[in-house]
Scaffold this active site. Structure first.
Site, PDB file in Angstrom:
ATOM      1  N   LEU A 156       0.804  -1.216   0.000  1.00 39.74           N
ATOM      2  CA  LEU A 156       0.000   0.000   0.000  1.00 39.74           C
ATOM      3  C   LEU A 156       0.842   1.274   0.000  1.00 39.74           C
ATOM      4  CD1 LEU A 156      -2.766  -1.094   2.538  1.00 39.74           C
ATOM      5  CD2 LEU A 156      -2.785  -1.239   0.045  1.00 39.74           C
ATOM      6  N   CYS A 157       2.116   1.131  -0.286  1.00 41.73           N
ATOM      7  CA  CYS A 157       3.010   2.293  -0.296  1.00 41.73           C
ATOM      8  C   CYS A 157       2.994   2.964  -1.662  1.00 41.73           C
ATOM      9  CB  CYS A 157       4.431   1.847   0.056  1.00 41.73           C
ATOM     10  SG  CYS A 157       5.618   3.194   0.140  1.00 41.73           S
ATOM     11  N   HIS A 158       3.017   4.305  -1.668  1.00 42.37           N
ATOM     12  CA  HIS A 158       3.043   5.044  -2.930  1.00 42.37           C
ATOM     13  C   HIS A 158       4.463   5.114  -3.489  1.00 42.37           C
ATOM     14  CE1 HIS A 158      -0.859   6.404  -1.408  1.00 42.37           C
ATOM     15  NE2 HIS A 158      -1.157   6.685  -2.661  1.00 42.37           N
ATOM     16  N   MET A 182      20.850   5.084   6.593  1.00 42.13           N
ATOM     17  CA  MET A 182      20.490   5.522   5.241  1.00 42.13           C
ATOM     18  C   MET A 182      19.099   6.116   5.241  1.00 42.13           C
ATOM     19  SD  MET A 182      19.871   1.809   3.553  1.00 42.13           S
ATOM     20  CE  MET A 182      21.581   1.450   3.809  1.00 42.13           C
ATOM     21  N   GLU A 183      18.712   6.612   4.083  1.00 47.32           N
ATOM     22  CA  GLU A 183      17.407   7.233   3.943  1.00 47.32           C
ATOM     23  C   GLU A 183      16.361   6.186   3.596  1.00 47.32           C
ATOM     24  OE1 GLU A 183      18.913  11.608   2.484  1.00 47.32           O
ATOM     25  OE2 GLU A 183      18.483  10.087   0.989  1.00 47.32           O
ATOM     26  N   ASP A 197      23.058 -12.063   4.289  1.00 45.39           N
ATOM     27  CA  ASP A 197      23.194 -13.028   3.201  1.00 45.39           C
ATOM     28  C   ASP A 197      24.664 -13.242   2.821  1.00 45.39           C
ATOM     29  OD1 ASP A 197      21.898 -14.600   0.919  1.00 45.39           O
ATOM     30  OD2 ASP A 197      23.164 -13.183  -0.180  1.00 45.39           O
TER      31      ASP A 197
END
Length: 228
Positions: A156-158, A182-183, A197
């Site tokens: 549901l993220c734009h 980070m952003e 990983d």
């Protein structure tokens, strides 16, 4: 004269026999109905655990068992979404927020997480001796890619246009961890998962912790910072 009287008696006696026969037939029918009602009540008691209330009852037609009626449950009131839960509709269902009315603004966000490696893995990462290669370098690229793919990963993220993504990964010898700054939260999470990983072949005890938003600016909610 006597014969006539006898005939008269015989004639008047026949209706009496007919009426008596009718009463006996009605009585027999009533007995049969009572028997059917008794059998029906026994069946209902076997099915529902209790006999039906006594009264002027008659068994239902064959093939149509009577089921006690139940009062219809009252309709549930709509779920009230909490304050700020914009992705939850009035009925509690998930929804995508309509942002067509929002003005374009400059926004920034800083998120971070920590990847606890342990002493042995930390030494290998610091010396750049992991079999898969440069852990920090690959994780930085993964973080940038994660920021770009946020709208694809979170349903549901734009999709928000990005002008810059900065990734900072630092080794912390104090607790043998990699600190990711980070952003955007998605970018921090993807970078942390990439570190895991790259190192999981050496140790399965690696932990990703403290994923959080540290500060943000702009947007409808304005500026916010975790630090006082």
């Amino acid at each position: 004269m006597i014969l006539r009287q006898a005939r008269g008696k015989s004639t008047s006696f026949r209706p009496c026999l007919t009426r008596k026969s009718s009463r006996n037939s009605s009585s027999s029918s009533g007995s049969n109905d009572d028997s059917k009602i008794s059998e029906f009540n026994q069946e209902m008691e076997a099915i529902f655990g209790a006999a039906l209330p006594s009264g002027n009852l008659r068994p239902p037609p064959t093939g149509e068992p009577r089921i006690p009626s139940q009062a219809a449950a009252p309709p549930r009131p709509p779920i009230q979404s909490g304050r700020g839960l914009t992705h939850v509709g009035a009925g509690g269902e998930a929804q995508m927020v309509d942002v067509s009315g929002k003005e374009e603004t400059k926004r920034t966000a800083m998120a971070s997480c920590k990847v606890l490696l342990g002493r042995e893995v930390f030494g290998l990462v610091a010396a750049n001796q992991m079999v898969k290669g440069d852990v920090l370098g690959v994780a930085k690229i993964a973080g940038i890619g994660g920021a770009k793919q946020t709208a694809s990963l979170i349903p549901l993220c734009h999709n928000i246009g990005l002008s810059h993504v900065d990734v900072d990964l630092r080794l912390d010898e104090e607790d043998f961890s990699v600190r990711v700054a980070m952003e955007a939260l998605t970018a921090a999470a993807v970078a942390g998962l990439t570190v895991y990983d790259m190192c999981k072949a050496t140790s399965k005890d690696i932990q990703i912790t403290d994923l959080r938003l540290d500060r943000k600016t702009g947007g409808k909610s304005g500026d916010w910072s975790r630090e006082p």
